[in-house]
Design a protein around this motif. Structure first.
Motif, PDB file in Angstrom:
ATOM      1  N   UNK A  79     -71.296  46.295 -35.226  1.00 15.27           N
ATOM      2  CA  UNK A  79     -71.424  46.332 -33.755  1.00 15.27           C
ATOM      3  C   UNK A  79     -71.587  44.905 -33.241  1.00 15.27           C
ATOM      4  N   UNK A  80     -70.553  44.108 -33.421  1.00 10.98           N
ATOM      5  CA  UNK A  80     -70.641  42.685 -33.080  1.00 10.98           C
ATOM      6  C   UNK A  80     -69.225  42.203 -32.787  1.00 10.98           C
ATOM      7  N   UNK A  81     -68.808  42.335 -31.503  1.00  8.76           N
ATOM      8  CA  UNK A  81     -67.393  42.042 -31.248  1.00  8.76           C
ATOM      9  C   UNK A  81     -67.095  41.662 -29.800  1.00  8.76           C
ATOM     10  N   UNK A  82     -65.868  41.167 -29.614  1.00  9.65           N
ATOM     11  CA  UNK A  82     -65.240  40.930 -28.311  1.00  9.65           C
ATOM     12  C   UNK A  82     -65.823  39.737 -27.546  1.00  9.65           C
ATOM     13  N   UNK A  83     -65.691  38.504 -28.092  1.00  6.13           N
ATOM     14  CA  UNK A  83     -66.199  37.327 -27.380  1.00  6.13           C
ATOM     15  C   UNK A  83     -65.552  37.155 -26.002  1.00  6.13           C
ATOM     16  N   UNK A  84     -66.379  36.692 -25.045  1.00 11.68           N
ATOM     17  CA  UNK A  84     -65.893  36.433 -23.679  1.00 11.68           C
ATOM     18  C   UNK A  84     -65.207  35.072 -23.613  1.00 11.68           C
ATOM     19  N   UNK A  85     -64.605  34.801 -22.460  1.00 14.69           N
ATOM     20  CA  UNK A  85     -64.273  33.421 -22.104  1.00 14.69           C
ATOM     21  C   UNK A  85     -65.595  32.653 -22.061  1.00 14.69           C
ATOM     22  N   UNK A  86     -65.606  31.430 -22.583  1.00 21.52           N
ATOM     23  CA  UNK A  86     -66.838  30.634 -22.599  1.00 21.52           C
ATOM     24  C   UNK A  86     -66.998  29.891 -21.273  1.00 21.52           C
ATOM     25  N   UNK A  87     -68.243  29.552 -20.937  1.00 21.25           N
ATOM     26  CA  UNK A  87     -68.485  28.729 -19.762  1.00 21.25           C
ATOM     27  C   UNK A  87     -69.368  27.557 -20.159  1.00 21.25           C
ATOM     28  N   UNK A  88     -69.265  26.471 -19.368  1.00 18.34           N
ATOM     29  CA  UNK A  88     -69.906  25.207 -19.725  1.00 18.34           C
ATOM     30  C   UNK A  88     -71.073  24.935 -18.787  1.00 18.34           C
ATOM     31  N   UNK A  89     -72.266  24.682 -19.354  1.00 21.62           N
ATOM     32  CA  UNK A  89     -73.432  24.335 -18.539  1.00 21.62           C
ATOM     33  C   UNK A  89     -73.478  22.832 -18.291  1.00 21.62           C
ATOM     34  N   UNK A  90     -74.299  22.442 -17.298  1.00 22.76           N
ATOM     35  CA  UNK A  90     -74.438  21.003 -17.007  1.00 22.76           C
ATOM     36  C   UNK A  90     -75.071  20.263 -18.187  1.00 22.76           C
ATOM     37  N   UNK A  91     -75.736  20.999 -19.059  1.00 23.24           N
ATOM     38  CA  UNK A  91     -76.355  20.407 -20.250  1.00 23.24           C
ATOM     39  C   UNK A  91     -75.326  20.117 -21.351  1.00 23.24           C
ATOM     40  N   UNK A  92     -74.043  20.379 -21.071  1.00 26.58           N
ATOM     41  CA  UNK A  92     -73.009  20.072 -22.060  1.00 26.58           C
ATOM     42  C   UNK A  92     -72.801  21.136 -23.118  1.00 26.58           C
ATOM     43  N   UNK A  93     -73.498  22.269 -22.986  1.00 22.86           N
ATOM     44  CA  UNK A  93     -73.335  23.352 -23.963  1.00 22.86           C
ATOM     45  C   UNK A  93     -72.387  24.435 -23.445  1.00 22.86           C
ATOM     46  N   UNK A  94     -71.436  24.805 -24.287  1.00 18.29           N
ATOM     47  CA  UNK A  94     -70.633  25.990 -24.032  1.00 18.29           C
ATOM     48  C   UNK A  94     -71.461  27.224 -24.344  1.00 18.29           C
ATOM     49  N   UNK A  95     -71.203  28.281 -23.603  1.00 18.55           N
ATOM     50  CA  UNK A  95     -71.878  29.558 -23.840  1.00 18.55           C
ATOM     51  C   UNK A  95     -70.837  30.656 -23.931  1.00 18.55           C
ATOM     52  N   UNK A  96     -71.076  31.606 -24.815  1.00 20.46           N
ATOM     53  CA  UNK A  96     -70.163  32.737 -24.958  1.00 20.46           C
ATOM     54  C   UNK A  96     -70.994  33.984 -25.244  1.00 20.46           C
ATOM     55  N   UNK A  97     -70.499  35.133 -24.803  1.00 16.55           N
ATOM     56  CA  UNK A  97     -71.186  36.402 -25.063  1.00 16.55           C
ATOM     57  C   UNK A  97     -70.409  37.222 -26.077  1.00 16.55           C
TER      58      UNK A  97
END
Ligand SMILES: *[C@@H]1O[C@H](CO)[C@@H](O)[C@H](O)[C@H]1NC(C)=O
Ligand SMILES: *[C@@H]1O[C@H](CO)[C@@H](O)[C@H](O)[C@H]1NC(C)=O
Ligand SMILES: *[C@@H]1O[C@H](CO)[C@@H](O)[C@H](O)[C@H]1NC(C)=O
Length: 361
Positions: A183-201
């Motif tokens: 039960x671990x699937x389907x990554x989203x489009x990533x988004x970039x924070x002002x802290x320089x880190x990409x985030x993905x769900x």
């Protein structure tokens, strides 16, 4: 070619006899029908306008994007038959989101981290305009893991060939992270924070608590799981195909889309999840605190009957993209027309995609 009554009987006995295995992920597995292809010329139900390949099974739209003026759509596709199975990322391009040209398959099992399947995922356009795809692979242990693929030749406007990261998998269930490997699937489009880190769900669940697990990365290759999910809700079951994006907070209806990384005043966020238990695409509107990486919906899943849906018919596994230049957000989703398996085999195809555009309201 029409299917003969004897073949139909054989098919029916496969379906209702030993051919049916219980559910694997979301889909029924009809082992004996996965490679049964038909080319029916009698096609009263084919759509003239919506996206569908010439034949065979499709489900989730994957990694939609616009690159050098062309739309790219990838999709979960069975090259061999009209039921779910043998899944690859098929690839089509378009100038207008209406007329599509199929290309060779873009992503298919080829390395240990996806040798048992290449399932859904999303594209992110990195600074400098380079696309990157994160997708779910099924590894030799049948565990769900997340992989990266990038274009082989950035000068090819059709982006025909994709190469996989030798570091795959980039995110995986381990003995210490308590992630359910089924039960671990389907990554989203990533988004970039002002802290320089990409985030993905990544969609997941623990027992019956559905959740969107958050990962962060500086370089898109080394991903670290956040201490808590971006959001979760008890009793909702597996969250498939999460989608998370900002919308303008003004009084009336807005037709303007925002880039996925935009945040700040006058911005609210939408979290959409596809509930495996109900097969509906539900969405929540709320506030995203990027410092704490927590999403707080105005109204949550407490009463799942009242949670908004994109569509009140069949509409699932949808995904949005922001279109630079046109300032709009486009939604694409899978319509499972739910004809019977014998009918799907007879007509030679199953599934269409239907899209919506925020600038037409
Ligand atoms: C990359 O794509 C361009 C445009 O299609 C082509 O001219 C070039 O030969 C390709 N390069 C390689 C290494 O395949
Ligand atoms: C892990 O996911 C699988 C597949 O949905 C399910 O059968 C199993 O019960 C889950 N385990 C937990 C602890 O949630
Ligand atoms: C698709 O339709 C079939 C047949 O009605 C149903 O069993 C299945 O759950 C549906 N899946 C989704 C995602 O709607």
């Amino acid at each position: 070619m029409a299917i003969s009554p004897i073949l139909l009987l054989a098919i029916l006995s496969l379906i209702y006899g030993n051919g049916v295995l219980p559910i694997e992920a979301t889909h029924h597995v009809y082992r004996n029908l996965q490679t049964l292809s038909s080319d029916s010329s009698d096609q009263p139900y084919r759509t003239a306008y919506h996206f569908q390949p010439r034949k065979n099974w499709i489900n989730d739209p994957n990694g939609p994007m616009r690159y050098k003026g062309l739309y790219h759509l990838f999709y979960q596709y069975n090259p061999k038959g009209a039921v779910w199975g043998n899944i690859v990322w098929a690839h089509s391009i378009s100038n207008d989101l209406v007329n599509w040209t199929p290309l060779d398959h873009a992503i298919y099992p080829s390395q240990p981290s996806d040798i048992n399947g290449c399932w859904s995922g999303s594209a992110t356009i990195l600074p400098g305009g380079k696309p990157a795809i994160l997708y779910t692979g099924i590894n030799p242990n049948k565990h769900q893991v997340q992989n990266l693929a990038i274009p082989k030749n950035m000068s090819d406007p059709l982006l025909r060939e994709w190469v996989k990261s030798p570091k795959n998998p980039l995110m995986a269930p381990t003995s210490s992270n308590n992630i359910n490997s089924s039960s671990f699937r389907d990554p989203t489009t990533a988004w970039l924070g002002k802290d320089g880190y990409w985030r993905v769900l990544i969609g997941s669940k623990i027992h019956t608590r559905g959740m969107a697990i958050l990962y962060k990365s500086k370089n898109f290759v080394n991903w670290v799981q956040a201490k808590q999910p971006l959001h979760s809700a008890e009793g909702t079951g597996m969250w498939e195909c999460p989608d998370f994006y900002p919308v303008l907070d003004n009084k009336g209806p807005s037709t303007i889309g925002l880039d996925t990384s935009v945040n700040g005043d006058n911005v609210r966020h939408v979290l959409k999840v596809s509930l495996d238990d109900t097969k509906h695409d539900h969405y929540l509107i709320g506030t995203y605190d990027i410092a704490k990486d927590i999403f707080t919906p105005d109204n949550g899943f407490e009463d799942s009957q009242t949670v908004l849906r994109y569509d009140y018919g069949k509409y699932y596994a949808s995904k949005t993209i922001f279109e630079d230049g046109k300032n709009r957000r486009v939604l694409l989703g899978w319509v499972n027309e739910s004809s019977s398996v014998p009918d799907d085999i007879k007509k030679g195809w199953a599934g269409i995609h239907v899209s919506f555009d925020s600038s037409i309201s």
